[in-house]
Design an enzyme around this catalytic site. Structure first.
Site, PDB file in Angstrom:
ATOM      1  CD  GLN A 109     -38.630 -70.892 -65.765  1.00 38.93           C
ATOM      2  OE1 GLN A 109     -39.214 -71.958 -65.967  1.00 38.93           O
ATOM      3  NE2 GLN A 109     -37.363 -70.826 -65.422  1.00 38.93           N
ATOM      4  CD  GLU A 110     -42.164 -69.688 -74.575  1.00 42.09           C
ATOM      5  OE1 GLU A 110     -42.282 -69.503 -75.797  1.00 42.09           O
ATOM      6  OE2 GLU A 110     -42.672 -70.672 -73.984  1.00 42.09           O
TER       7      GLU A 110
END
Length: 586
Positions: A219-220
């Site tokens: 996600q990051e």
């Protein structure tokens, strides 16, 4: 005799008049002139409208480019008195500290292909509204009840900048990264529970259970990709996403044509992140498939920790084997090639202290950290044996953030365009410089303002680590010249938090539309009006032109009836004027 004269700033031969008696003589000429004028006017409008259509169709990319380039100077203080401005708050809880970012944006423009125009809020001094605290939130793993007190200064800082009337509609997100990922799930849950319980008691921000979480490395990575591409103006959505392309400008080729390639490529299905940036309010879909790989434990600080753990373990094993106490006293330190020359450091584990002294040998440091990369002999793999798709270096463009930027800029002052040869020389020189000289330069403020003694001490290791990761881990050629290390792009600090708030607020235009139903319905009708529908425009134009011609023919028929009837006042009678009120001749 009455006469109506019409005159305008046309050529003199286009002056004409209509009079009861002069009509028989002048009508034919006048009709021809009116028809000529009408045709010329029609031609003008057709030409103008064609230019507008072409510009709208083919000039879209230029407008988008100018739109984003204009952001270079977009550094004015945020107008907090603007009631149409919305706000959002993002807290990045990292391994070494937590930072809060306040973003703002105007109402959505109604174009289903556009994201919200989000940018960092700026205070009265035009500075970005950002604040950082230490240590990392993971330090409260054994005392989660203290987390709220830890984070309150950040939220109070944001509350002071966001207008009070906007607090209840301002979303607050608290997203935790690497430091929290390594904690057991029970400790993660306890920390998040404390935040979700206490924050709503003291702050009115829009904060729900889904707004506080530990995000994955994947996600990051996706959020970072969204953030940099948004700032660079790469989200030029089209109706046909299969045809979406991006231009890549290679440094040193300004006079050559830009390379055009597909935005995303179908590679490594199990490592693809698929996400939709379409606006939920318009039920549009703009799906992107991005290759994302994360390497937990391979960042600069984590790599140094793994390195010192290895050095400590091997030293203790050797001492036990040989019956010695090497490196366990200041008089017999371990000579560390990855520390600047003559600097002293310590490793403390299990109640024991190991002493280090820097050798400042950059090349030897590169050799000893090779094992930490866990490279394999398999093809198309990078760090830790993770699959890496082929990179087309001739038409690629990369940006390095976080440690890539700090490592090149904080001490070496080489941020921006990356040059491997220059970086290599600067890193070697730094490592070989005595610690006393480095401290003197630090005290004279010759390094970046945010550089501290921790950065100064471990810059040698981190320089070697970054170089090895980039060129050996990710296999970028030594002569690769299209990497830019950056903290800001177009005067904006580009963090993954920007991409996170872009992705998480894509539903917010729905709120604006619900609040302004009439305005949105009017906009919906306008999108189908004659301004946008050229077929309807042409039909209306020709109807008006036909009406003019029919009116002129009617005048001509009336004139002929006058001639046959032999009564000059008949025209005026038919038009509704009694004979006794006919004006006299002029």
């Amino acid at each position: 005799m009455g006469r109506i004269s019409i005159s305008c700033l046309f050529p003199a031969s286009w002056h004409f008049s209509i009079s009861p008696v002069g009509c028989p003589r002048m009508l034919n000429t006048t009709l021809r002139q009116i028809i000529v004028i009408s045709l010329l006017t029609a031609a003008f409008f057709l030409l103008y409208y064609s230019v507008v259509l072409i510009r709208n169709k083919y000039g879209y990319r230029d407008r988008k480019l100018h739109r984003y380039l204009a952001r270079v100077t977009d550094t004015e203080a945020t107008d907090t008195n603007n009631p149409n401005l919305n706000y959002g708050i993002m807290v990045d809880c990292g391994s070494s500290g937590s930072r809060i970012f306040v973003y703002c944006w105007p109402r959505h423009n109604g174009n289903p292909h556009d994201l919200l125009d989000i940018k960092q809020m700026r205070d009265k001094n035009r500075k970005p509204v950002v604040m950082k605290i230490k240590p990392g939130i993971s330090e409260f793993a054994t005392s989660p009840e203290k987390v709220s007190d830890y984070i309150f200064p950040l939220l109070s800082f944001a509350a002071e900048h966001v207008p009070r009337a906007k607090h209840k509609e301002t979303p607050l997100y608290i997203l935790c990264t690497a430091g929290m990922r390594i904690l057991p799930e029970s400790q993660q849950k306890a920390i998040l529970e404390d935040l979700l319980t206490d924050i709503p008691v003291h702050f009115d921000f829009l904060f729900s259970d889904s707004h506080a979480e530990v995000i994955s490395g994947k996600q990051e990575g996706v959020y970072a990709w969204i953030g940099i591409n948004f700032v660079l103006g790469r989200f030029e959505h089209t109706d046909d996403e299969d045809d979406a392309v991006v231009e890549v400008h290679i440094p040193g080729s300004e006079n050559k044509e830009a390379i055009v390639r597909k935005r995303t490529e179908e590679v490594a299905k199990n490592l693809l992140a698929e996400f939709n940036l379409g606006c939920d309010a318009h039920q549009t879909e703009h799906v992107y498939r991005v290759y994302v790989a994360t390497f937990l434990g391979f960042g600069g600080n984590a790599a140094r920790q793994r390195y010192t753990d290895s050095v400590f373990a091997s030293t203790i094993f050797r001492n036990r084997l040989l019956g010695k106490q090497a490196a366990m006293t200041p008089d017999t330190p371990y000579l560390d090639p990855c520390l600047p020359l003559d600097v002293e450091d310590e490793i403390q584990q299990n109640g024991q202290t190991m002493h280090l002294r820097g050798m400042g040998d950059f090349n030897l440091c590169r050799e000893v950290i090779q094992a930490l990369m866990n490279k394999t002999n398999e093809t198309q793999t990078s760090l830790n044996g993770v699959y890496q798709p082929p990179v087309h270096f001739e038409n690629s463009e990369f940006y390095g953030f976080s440690e890539f930027y700090y490592c090149t800029e904080d001490v070496l002052r080489m941020g921006g365009e990356y040059n491997a040869a220059k970086f290599l020389k600067a890193a070697k020189d730094y490592c070989a410089t005595k610690w006393s000289v480095l401290r003197e330069r630090f005290d004279r403020h010759l390094y970046a303002s945010h550089a501290d003694l921790h950065r100064l001490k471990y810059q040698c290791f981190k320089s070697a680590w970054m170089y090895e990761v980039f060129h050996n881990g990710f296999s970028f050629p030594i002569n690769y010249g299209n990497l830019k290390t950056a903290l800001q792009v177009y005067d904006k600090e580009v963090q993954w938090t920007l991409g996170a708030i872009l992705y998480r607020t894509r539903f917010l235009p729905l709120r604006d539309i619900q609040q302004e139903n009439f305005r949105s319905s009017h906009s919906h009708w306008r999108s189908f009006s004659f301004v946008y529908n050229h077929y309807l425009f042409f039909a209306c134009f020709f109807v008006v032109l036909l009406a003019i011609l029919l009116y002129l023919l009617r005048l001509r028929r009336i004139h002929r009836r006058m001639l046959h009837g032999g009564q000059s006042p008949s025209l005026w009678i038919e038009e509704g004027l009694p004979p006794q009120k006919i004006p006299g001749a002029l």
